[in-house]
Design an enzyme around this catalytic site. Sequence first.
Site, mmCIF file in Angstrom:
data_model
loop_
_atom_site.group_PDB
_atom_site.id
_atom_site.type_symbol
_atom_site.label_atom_id
_atom_site.label_comp_id
_atom_site.label_asym_id
_atom_site.label_seq_id
_atom_site.Cartn_x
_atom_site.Cartn_y
_atom_site.Cartn_z
ATOM 1 N N GLU A 46 0.763 -1.105 -0.098
ATOM 2 C CA GLU A 46 0.043 0.065 0.021
ATOM 3 C C GLU A 46 0.694 1.170 0.105
ATOM 4 O OE1 GLU A 46 -3.613 1.567 3.152
ATOM 5 O OE2 GLU A 46 -2.108 -0.019 3.743
ATOM 6 N N LYS A 115 -9.104 2.388 -1.926
ATOM 7 C CA LYS A 115 -9.408 1.422 -0.782
ATOM 8 C C LYS A 115 -10.777 2.070 -0.288
ATOM 9 C CE LYS A 115 -7.115 0.960 3.532
ATOM 10 N NZ LYS A 115 -5.840 1.422 4.552
ATOM 11 N N CYS A 170 -5.199 -3.383 2.382
ATOM 12 C CA CYS A 170 -4.962 -3.209 3.932
ATOM 13 C C CYS A 170 -6.373 -3.536 4.682
ATOM 14 C CB CYS A 170 -4.181 -2.039 4.155
ATOM 15 S SG CYS A 170 -3.481 -2.348 6.074
ATOM 16 N N LEU A 355 -2.958 -55.176 10.221
ATOM 17 C CA LEU A 355 -3.059 -53.589 10.588
ATOM 18 C C LEU A 355 -4.824 -53.367 10.565
ATOM 19 C CD1 LEU A 355 -0.634 -51.467 8.620
ATOM 20 C CD2 LEU A 355 -0.836 -51.628 11.115
#
Length: 637
Positions: A46, A115, A170, A355
Amino acid sequence: MRQGFIKVAAVTPKIKVADPVHNAEEVCRRLEEACAKGAKIIVFPELCLTGYTCGDLFLQRLLLKEALVALRHVTEATDGKDALVMVGLPVERDGKLYNVAAVLHNGEILGMVPKANIPSYAEFYEGRHFAEGNRQVVTFCLDGKEIPFGTNLLFECINMPGLTVGCEICEDLWVANPPGTDHALMGATVLTNLSASNETVGKDEYRELLVKSASGRLLCGYIYASAGEGESTQDLVFGGHDLIAENGTIIAQSKRFTGETVYGDIDVQKINGERRRMGTFGSEPDLPYEVMPFRLTVEETALDRTFGCMPFVPSEEEMRNRRCEEILSIQSYGLKKRYEHTGLRTAVLGLSGGLDSTLALLVTVRAFDMLELDRKGIVAVTMPCFGTTNRTYDNACKLARTLNVTLKEVDIRESVTLHFRDIEQDVENHDVTYENGQARERTQVLMDIANQLSGLVIGTGDMSELALGWATYNGDHMSMYGVNAGVPKTLVRHLVRYYADTCGNAELSEVLGDVLDTPVSPELLPPVEGNIAQKTEDLVGPYELHDFFLYYMLRCSFEPAKVYRLAVRAFAGLYDEAVILKWLKTFYRRFFAQQFKRSCLPDGPKVGSVAVSPRGDLRMPSDACAHIWLEQLEEIG
């Protein structure tokens, strides 16, 4: 890019605050490095062209003008580069300042994503400088060109189907309703985040959790590039914590405070396969979006990503132990419910000393202990026949004794011999009738004893055997509750090992250890000099290979050629390519041919993300054709 892989990079350059000239040069240098490594999507932090910590300098016209000059410089540097590049800078539009991610490709600015969520709390004061980004796409004019500008902007690779990129910045990731959610619902399979997330104690763990959960919830790849060295440390420190995630898993991350570039190989095919499989993924929001096309050269991605040999088994010991405990609990709780429902108090199972039957016995003991039922109600039946060895017989007896369950021996040699006489089967002809006749006799014995004692027959067969059809139809294929039906063979071994290590009984641990060292075998052919003559993995192939094939074929829906490519990489140094290809062809042939056995499986608990129950995960016709899968493998060699 072939087979859906695309190499991506998150880059944290060392910047100088308020010096766009220096920062552009540094971004270009790191861009060259990332392109040289083959990265096709490259994400920078950013506001990296100015620095995030400019404060009121963001209001200076000169800084904003120089930021655009720096953007032009970086844009020119992408000319001829086969990559989609994202860099952050402040951009003024119509008298408002925006925190923007510029998306660059081949010398052009494809779009600008502002943003959406501007934090102004705690240490953040972005609201002092920046406006919230507009969702609806408008235009920004730069050098006479109109550039799409808005949050609702996606970037689609038109020659790599399924690759669509969306962008967050962000804080967008940290809010209750991130824009990435709408991006993903509108088709974005890769999300990028240009971030400047400062370091405080424990914040890195939460940041990692956010990236993991976003990629898992949205079924996408996620590239997170954060600011680092060079940002002002007047009040904050930025560690450059870069992360790359895919479908809820971190596939790469940087060490903080190093400024290293982190690379990752995102599998876009896998992402799209997950979305196809998950019917509740969601519908497109009723929002206006614009999609910008771009092209990348389609070539084989040189993979840095590693693939473990055992996808069902965690490699880390602590996680593996937790997983083993959880699976044993799922198995035993499933059986516990069946006994609570039926009101029965007796369990009957065939104990071979191998097993699978050992695990089934351990699970049954757990269930009886939870129900506070007498372990003597567990009847472990050993049924010696033509292929039984002393080793497995002795281990079966020791297991029953150390676990304090009832041991019953029924020698079936005579009954099988009489049956062969009745159907005119030569006892010296060791064909499939010879083998399956013994398996079906054992199942009949177990069923009849269960009727005598008002009990349930506990199935011992595992998921790997069911995938390969390595079970006798109406023999060991049948039971009244199959506790191992959801457990692959590679995991069976670890479950028994975990039990041996944690049971607190030295005698039991010793016998479990010998069971683990015994070759896997149905013991249906006569021993050679007292040793097991019929080793399953010699006949159908190594179970570690088949479990690998099973996981990537069913869980990820990969094509055979891609499964082969991953197997060659995962088993390098263990199996050569010809061996892997041979057993992969065997896997596909058997998987398709043996579906009729899986179509009528007894009840049994699902324990992991892969299962073959016809009532749940695998609704597959018994007469499906394997031709196109095998044909693709024939093209390999």
